[in-house]
Write a protein that holds these residues in place. Structure first.
Motif, PDB file in Angstrom:
ATOM      1  N   SER A   1      -5.522  -3.701 -11.392  1.00 55.86           N
ATOM      2  CA  SER A   1      -6.315  -4.172 -10.247  1.00 55.86           C
ATOM      3  C   SER A   1      -6.343  -5.685 -10.323  1.00 55.86           C
ATOM      4  O   SER A   1      -6.189  -6.259 -11.399  1.00 55.86           O
ATOM      5  CB  SER A   1      -7.740  -3.616 -10.313  1.00 55.86           C
TER       6      SER A   1
ATOM      7  N   GLN B   1     -12.707 -10.399  -3.637  1.00 56.35           N
ATOM      8  CA  GLN B   1     -12.483  -8.955  -3.536  1.00 56.35           C
ATOM      9  C   GLN B   1     -11.596  -8.463  -4.671  1.00 56.35           C
ATOM     10  O   GLN B   1     -10.856  -9.257  -5.272  1.00 56.35           O
ATOM     11  CB  GLN B   1     -11.818  -8.607  -2.197  1.00 56.35           C
TER      12      GLN B   1
ATOM     13  N   ASP C   1      -4.478  -0.628  -2.447  1.00 56.23           N
ATOM     14  CA  ASP C   1      -5.506  -0.428  -1.401  1.00 56.23           C
ATOM     15  C   ASP C   1      -5.899  -1.755  -0.767  1.00 56.23           C
ATOM     16  O   ASP C   1      -7.074  -2.075  -0.582  1.00 56.23           O
ATOM     17  CB  ASP C   1      -6.738   0.302  -1.961  1.00 56.23           C
ATOM     18  N   PHE C   2      -4.866  -2.560  -0.424  1.00 59.56           N
ATOM     19  CA  PHE C   2      -5.133  -3.808   0.299  1.00 59.56           C
ATOM     20  C   PHE C   2      -5.758  -3.464   1.649  1.00 59.56           C
ATOM     21  O   PHE C   2      -5.249  -2.603   2.387  1.00 59.56           O
ATOM     22  CB  PHE C   2      -3.846  -4.588   0.530  1.00 59.56           C
TER      23      PHE C   2
ATOM     24  N   VAL D   1      -8.627  -5.557  -5.655  1.00 61.40           N
ATOM     25  CA  VAL D   1      -7.633  -4.678  -5.036  1.00 61.40           C
ATOM     26  C   VAL D   1      -6.994  -3.839  -6.136  1.00 61.40           C
ATOM     27  O   VAL D   1      -6.552  -4.388  -7.153  1.00 61.40           O
ATOM     28  CB  VAL D   1      -6.544  -5.474  -4.298  1.00 61.40           C
TER      29      VAL D   1
ATOM     30  N   ASN E   1       0.842  -1.210   0.000  1.00 68.64           N
ATOM     31  CA  ASN E   1       0.000   0.000   0.000  1.00 68.64           C
ATOM     32  C   ASN E   1       0.873   1.255   0.000  1.00 68.64           C
ATOM     33  O   ASN E   1       0.648   2.172  -0.790  1.00 68.64           O
ATOM     34  CB  ASN E   1      -0.920  -0.006   1.222  1.00 68.64           C
TER      35      ASN E   1
ATOM     36  N   SER F   1      -7.168 -14.593   1.209  1.00 64.97           N
ATOM     37  CA  SER F   1      -8.263 -13.641   1.014  1.00 64.97           C
ATOM     38  C   SER F   1      -9.523 -14.167   1.694  1.00 64.97           C
ATOM     39  O   SER F   1      -9.967 -15.282   1.419  1.00 64.97           O
ATOM     40  CB  SER F   1      -8.502 -13.450  -0.483  1.00 64.97           C
TER      41      SER F   1
END
Ligand code: AVJ
Length: 332
Positions: free
Chosen positions: A279, A269, A240-241, A271, A234, A265
């Motif tokens: 992403s 999701q 934006d973990f 990231v 990050n 995980s």
């Protein structure tokens, strides 16, 4: 071996050891390791300043036995190891907080051997702290911190004149797979002059239960250490973990004789990794391999060193044979 004499030195008297083979940047490792399954990141990225402090705390957990076991071996045997080697220089790979190395310095002091200490680590801040701590504690000692990545080749490593004791403690050798471990020992051996010595600390094969506990401590320090890798991504790759959406997993793979650590995980999701302009979509229970830690039998340690042409001078282990400290030297 020709060494580049004019290494870069900064205002903190740290010598920069240039990598002699390309090693990936964080961006390259993330692009290679995270954009497609199976996903992985090299463990060297654990050690930002916070990660180095968390590792120091792991070493004090009741479950993580390697550090205190190796410390006790050093405390009990440092004098005979120093008497056997009488080093002018002690060069330590992956020195970190250099906590255990004090036993070697105290042994030198007790028999009036004044030597030079060259801690070699990726983290300049920790090296700076170690330098101040050691020159204050040992008035006779000269400390030359080496900043660099010892996994990226040792050609630029300045070979000091006079007998040198190379030191690799803490079973950091375990982060290499077996081929890399052999290559690293061969590289160190190539740095050594005849008569130089190599002190290696290696965690030994033992019960799955003991190993599992050592990497899943009750207080969750290892979990925090593992999750901190997401902070590094990050911070340094503008990702934006969300650490709350991942859990720590560490298992002992008996076939491969290694601990495998993962970030899992907790849900499906996505990231964003702005630093890669990418992403990633993770499935529920998808894993990111963050570390392997190989364990060795003593025979395997012995052949690791003798295959490189080194002779074993001394091997010490505790009664429970949980850890090995091996002193080898390059024959004259
Ligand atoms: C520093 C690589 C030796 O593998 O035991 C400790 C790092 N990882 N707990 C190890 C570590 C999780 C440690 N080494």
């Amino acid at each position: 071996m020709e060494c580049d004499e004019v290494s870069e030195i900064d205002d903190l008297a740290c010598i920069y050891v240039k990598q002699s083979r390309p090693s990936n940047s964080l961006e390259q490792d993330a692009r290679h390791g995270l954009l497609a399954a199976p996903r992985s990141m090299p463990p060297k990225y654990f050690y930002d300043e916070h990660g180095s402090l968390l590792f120091d705390r792991i070493c004090n957990t009741k479950e993580y036995y390697p550090t205190r076991t190796e410390s006790r071996l050093l405390e009990n045997h440092a004098l005979e190891l120093i008497e056997l080697t009488k080093p002018k220089h002690i060069l330590e790979f992956g020195s970190g907080c250099s906590r255990k190395t004090h036993f070697l310095m105290q042994a030198c002091e007790s028999i009036n051997i004044s030597c030079e200490y060259l801690p070699f680590d990726v983290c300049k801040e920790v090296l700076h702290q170690v330098r101040n701590e050691y020159i204050e504690r040992y008035q006779w000692l000269d400390v030359k911190p080496l900043v660099g990545d010892y996994t990226a080749g040792l050609d630029d490593l300045h070979r000091p004149e006079g007998s040198c004791l190379y030191v690799f403690l803490g079973s950091s050798i375990g982060n290499f797979n077996l081929q890399q471990a052999n290559e690293f020992i061969a590289e160190v051996t190539a740095c050594m002059q005849p008569g130089d010595s190599f002190l290696l600390g290696v965690d030994r094969v033992k019960s799955t239960q003991i190993l599992h506990q050592a990497y899943n401590d009750e207080k969750g320090v290892t979990e925090a250490f593992n999750l901190n890798l997401l902070n590094v991504l990050n911070d340094q790759l503008d990702a934006d973990f969300d650490l709350n959406k991942f859990k720590h997993k560490a298992i002992y793979n008996e076939v491969q004789q290694r601990i495998e650590m993962y970030l899992v995980s907790e849900s499906a999701q996505a990231v964003m990794i702005d630093g890669l302009d990418e992403s990633i979509s993770l499935n529920k229970d998808e894993e990111i391999l963050t570390e392997v830690s190989h364990k060795y039998t003593y025979d395997q340690v012995e052949s690791l060193l003798t295959d490189a042409g080194l002779h074993i001078l001394r091997h010490v282990e505790p009664d429970n044979a949980w850890f090995s400290l091996v002193l080898a030297h390059k024959p004259l």
